[in-house]
Design an enzyme around this catalytic site. Structure first.
Site, PDB file in Angstrom:
ATOM      1  N   ARG A 103       0.839  -1.184   0.000  1.00 42.34           N
ATOM      2  CA  ARG A 103       0.000   0.000   0.000  1.00 42.34           C
ATOM      3  C   ARG A 103       0.887   1.252   0.000  1.00 42.34           C
ATOM      4  NH1 ARG A 103      -5.119   1.742  -1.032  1.00 42.34           N
ATOM      5  NH2 ARG A 103      -6.109   2.833   0.673  1.00 42.34           N
ATOM      6  N   THR A 376     -10.014   0.376  -9.768  1.00 42.39           N
ATOM      7  CA  THR A 376      -8.944  -0.406  -9.159  1.00 42.39           C
ATOM      8  C   THR A 376      -8.912  -1.639 -10.018  1.00 42.39           C
ATOM      9  OG1 THR A 376      -9.314   0.460  -6.943  1.00 42.39           O
ATOM     10  CG2 THR A 376      -8.478  -1.758  -7.024  1.00 42.39           C
ATOM     11  N   THR A 394      -4.176  -0.801  -7.216  1.00 45.32           N
ATOM     12  CA  THR A 394      -4.946   0.393  -7.568  1.00 45.32           C
ATOM     13  C   THR A 394      -4.123   1.667  -7.655  1.00 45.32           C
ATOM     14  OG1 THR A 394      -6.968   1.610  -6.967  1.00 45.32           O
ATOM     15  CG2 THR A 394      -5.502   1.048  -5.167  1.00 45.32           C
ATOM     16  N   ASN A 396      -6.252   4.159  -7.018  1.00 39.24           N
ATOM     17  CA  ASN A 396      -7.430   4.699  -6.338  1.00 39.24           C
ATOM     18  C   ASN A 396      -8.470   5.134  -7.363  1.00 39.24           C
ATOM     19  OD1 ASN A 396      -9.130   5.289  -4.277  1.00 39.24           O
ATOM     20  ND2 ASN A 396      -8.387   7.365  -3.990  1.00 39.24           N
ATOM     21  N   ASP A 418      -7.849   8.328   0.478  1.00 39.03           N
ATOM     22  CA  ASP A 418      -8.379   7.251   1.327  1.00 39.03           C
ATOM     23  C   ASP A 418      -8.159   7.524   2.815  1.00 39.03           C
ATOM     24  OD1 ASP A 418      -9.620   5.642  -0.509  1.00 39.03           O
ATOM     25  OD2 ASP A 418      -7.963   4.242  -0.745  1.00 39.03           O
ATOM     26  N   SER A 447      -7.754   0.992   3.500  1.00 39.68           N
ATOM     27  CA  SER A 447      -8.249   0.525   2.198  1.00 39.68           C
ATOM     28  C   SER A 447      -9.467  -0.371   2.388  1.00 39.68           C
ATOM     29  CB  SER A 447      -7.135  -0.276   1.520  1.00 39.68           C
ATOM     30  OG  SER A 447      -7.603  -0.895   0.357  1.00 39.68           O
ATOM     31  N   SER A 448     -10.215  -0.560   1.297  1.00 37.60           N
ATOM     32  CA  SER A 448     -11.297  -1.553   1.304  1.00 37.60           C
ATOM     33  C   SER A 448     -10.920  -2.776   0.472  1.00 37.60           C
ATOM     34  CB  SER A 448     -12.577  -0.957   0.706  1.00 37.60           C
ATOM     35  OG  SER A 448     -12.996   0.142   1.450  1.00 37.60           O
ATOM     36  N   GLY A 468     -13.767  -1.451  -6.855  1.00 29.50           N
ATOM     37  CA  GLY A 468     -15.079  -0.897  -6.524  1.00 29.50           C
ATOM     38  C   GLY A 468     -15.117  -0.047  -5.272  1.00 29.50           C
ATOM     39  N   GLY A 469     -13.939   0.414  -4.790  1.00 26.39           N
ATOM     40  CA  GLY A 469     -13.933   1.293  -3.622  1.00 26.39           C
ATOM     41  C   GLY A 469     -14.654   0.638  -2.467  1.00 26.39           C
TER      42      GLY A 469
HETATM   43  O1  DON Z   1      -8.044   1.140  -1.270  1.00 33.75           O
HETATM   44  C1  DON Z   1      -9.214   1.409  -1.496  1.00 33.75           C
HETATM   45  O2  DON Z   1     -10.143   0.975  -0.865  1.00 33.75           O
HETATM   46  C2  DON Z   1      -9.530   2.273  -2.698  1.00 33.75           C
HETATM   47  N1  DON Z   1      -8.392   3.098  -3.004  1.00 33.75           N
HETATM   48  C3  DON Z   1      -9.903   1.398  -3.829  1.00 33.75           C
HETATM   49  C4  DON Z   1     -10.310   2.174  -5.049  1.00 33.75           C
HETATM   50  C5  DON Z   1     -11.148   1.421  -5.963  1.00 33.75           C
HETATM   51  O3  DON Z   1     -11.472   0.286  -5.767  1.00 33.75           O
HETATM   52  C6  DON Z   1     -11.632   2.132  -7.130  1.00 33.75           C
HETATM   53  N2  DON Z   1     -12.386   1.216  -7.969  1.00 33.75           N
HETATM   54  N3  DON Z   1     -13.430   1.100  -8.334  1.00 33.75           N
END
Ligand code: DON
Length: 567
Positions: A103, A376, A394, A396, A418, A447-448, A468-469
């Site tokens: 990360r 991502t 990612t 992000n 984040d 992060s997720s 997918g955040g």
């Molecule tokens: O680490 C995280 O949770 C976010 N930066 C992830 C970003 C992400 O999945 C964007 N995609 N759809």
């Protein structure tokens, strides 16, 4: 109007999908690609091919990870990266497990209030667009750490095909054409000079990446230190300074990827292995699955009212905990065991009733809005020796900070968003945080990302994950449940419509036009606020399932250009 554009985009995407996808299966909606030995599933065919070819040459899943990750940086610049970071979870051939955290970290010169103005108000765009949004990249450290510990092939054998791909170029897909067009204004805003993506690229054009090929050649020759201490590091720092950033050579030279112990928990006869903090993925997934385990979802039915209720209520409680307790374990104490203990989770669900929705304001407080879907990328690999890896990586947002270093050939992340810049103020995924995820020099942002491996009765069952955040955790959850509770194939599990809830905002999002109206109406009557119209695509899942006869089935999400390749 927005809705109309979205629908047109959806139609276009579907058309593109039909034109581009080679028909490899008798019934592609039911079963994904099935192979005997080994498989790679990624967001782009070019990357899956490179990963699979490494396996065919006798490399293992870890060798294939190095090639696949960097091939995605070439073929899928939307999210694949040298300028970002990620997480990997593995289960090796004898069942040993582990996790790697590569990360990004906050620069040494960062401060808790760096995204606030003199009145303490959040400055729009500062944490998302341009040089100030960038965390110290971890990807090169990550892949070299993996190669050092588990790799079997020489780095040249792994990287040469990636370099060749960058030189040869990558064909633009319909989805990519759309994305490049959509982000033109942001590219212009973030970059002083024009960048390679400022052209009107069309589907079937080929984009060549000679500068990125040069950077990769230097990395191949000089190893990970080229990126963190060598000429590449110096050129990157100069570029960041020119663009108003705060990254220094000290930041780069101090960066290390960290091996972490994954979160492990049981659900029925499954053992789930997922990423630990600084990702919230494993802890949240464990909380949600353990809260729903006592309920008979298969009896309620797939995407039936009661199933959606139980899952939503568990998600509400888990995301509220995420917001308060989770952050970088090197900086904050996380009561991890307590958060996933049976007694704690029983207590958390004790006020749930099928009669009426719990209100998020009764679990905690706040008013936020989810903005839009960003990107991502996730890939899964199982090799011919039985090693399995699950990797999510990612920048992000889509193309990260949109800042592209033309001198080195890659985008820089906007991972600083984040962090929780101000308690109670949502980030771009509508997630709010607390002190545990505040900014500090060298700290990793929460992060997720939820790269996950599942065992059944002690044997490898699945490698799965998604972008997918904030919707990552709930998409991984539903994919595992689709296979385990609802007996779907891997491809069906990936295809099935998904929904999402994250405590705040207090609404349940559904993929448009894919849920039974009666179910939506009954949920509304029970007090759930629903949202189908503005809901973004929820996840883009890639996974591999080990079938009863030992063969592998790929699940490549048709919401993207994702492709399974194997042998
Ligand atoms: O680490 C995280 O949770 C976010 N930066 C992830 C970003 C992400 O999945 C964007 N995609 N759809």
């Amino acid at each position: 109007m927005k809705k109309l554009i979205f629908l047109c985009a959806l139609l276009l995407l579907q058309t593109a999908c039909k034109q581009e996808k080679p028909i490899v299966l008798a019934d592609e909606n039911k079963r994904g690609l099935i192979v005997e030995n080994a498989m790679v599933v990624t967001a782009r065919e070019e990357a899956s091919k490179i990963g699979s070819a490494i396996l065919e040459q006798g490399g293992n899943a870890f060798d294939a990870m190095v090639g696949t990750e960097l091939a995605l940086a070439v073929a899928y610049p939307y999210a694949g990266n040298l300028g970002g970071g990620g997480f990997m979870v593995y289960r090796n051939t004898i069942g040993a497990i582990g996790g790697l955290d590569y990360r990004e970290k906050a620069p040494l010169a960062s401060t808790k209030d760096m995204y606030l103005d003199e009145n303490g108000d959040f400055i729009p765009n500062k944490s998302t667009l341009g040089a100030m949004a960038v965390g110290i990249p971890g990807t090169i450290a990550g892949v070299f750490a993996v190669h050092k510990k588990f790799g079997t092939l020489p780095i040249e054998t792994i990287l040469q095909p990636v370099i060749d791909l960058a030189k040869r170029g990558v064909v633009v897909t319909y989805k990519q054409e759309e994305r490049i067009a959509k982000y033109q204004p942001a590219f212009l805003k973030a970059n002083k000079d024009s960048i390679i993506f400022n052209k009107n690229w069309k589907a079937n054009d080929t984009i060549k990446y000679p500068v990125l090929a040069n950077t990769l050649e230097r990395i191949m020759a000089n190893g990970r230190d080229e990126f963190y201490k060598g000429e590449t590091a110096e050129r990157l720092v100069r570029f960041m300074k020119d663009n108003g950033g705060i990254m220094t050579i000290d930041d780069l030279s101090k960066y290390e990827a960290q091996w972490r112990t994954p979160v492990v928990f049981e659900y029925d006869d499954l053992r789930v292995i997922s990423m630990s903090p600084p990702s919230s993925g494993g802890v949240c997934l464990a909380q949600i699955m353990k809260m729903i385990e006592p309920y008979d979802l298969s009896q309620y039915g797939h995407n039936a009212t009661k199933t959606i209720q139980v899952i939503t209520e568990a998600e509400r409680r888990a995301y509220a905990d995420r917001s308060f307790y989770l952050g970088d374990p090197d900086f904050v104490d996380i009561p991890g065991d307590k958060l996933i203990s049976d007694s704690y989770l029983e207590g958390r669900m004790s006020n749930f009733s099928f009669e009426k929705a719990t209100r998020s304001s009764d679990v905690s407080h706040g008013e936020v809005q989810i903005v839009e879907s960003n990107e991502t990328t996730h890939y899964s690999i199982i090799d011919q020796f039985g090693n399995a890896i699950s990797v999510t990586t990612t920048l992000n947002g889509a193309y990260g900070s949109k800042l592209y270093c033309s001198d080195l050939g890659f985008f820089l992340n906007n991972e600083m968003d984040d962090f929780s810049s101000k308690p109670g103020v949502p980030n771009m995924f509508g997630l709010i945080g607390a002190e545990a995820n505040s900014i500090a020099p060298e700290k990793r942002m929460l992060s997720s990302m939820t790269p996950t491996i599942v065992e059944k009765n002690g044997e490898l069952l699945m490698s799965v994950g998604t972008p997918g955040g904030s919707t990552i955790i709930t998409s991984v959850l539903q994919t595992i449940l689709n296979v385990h509770e609802f007996n779907m194939t891997m491809q069906e599990a990936v295809n099935a419509p998904r929904f999402h809830h994250q405590w705040l905002p207090d609404l349940v999002m559904f993929e448009p036009n894919s849920f039974d109206r009666k179910v939506i109406n009954s949920l509304q009557q029970l007090g759930y606020q629903t949202n189908e119209e503005n809901s973004p695509v929820i996840g883009k899942v890639d996974g591999i399932l080990v079938l009863k006869d030992g063969k592998l089935e790929g699940g490549a999400d048709r919401r993207g250009d994702d492709t399974a390749i194997g042998f």
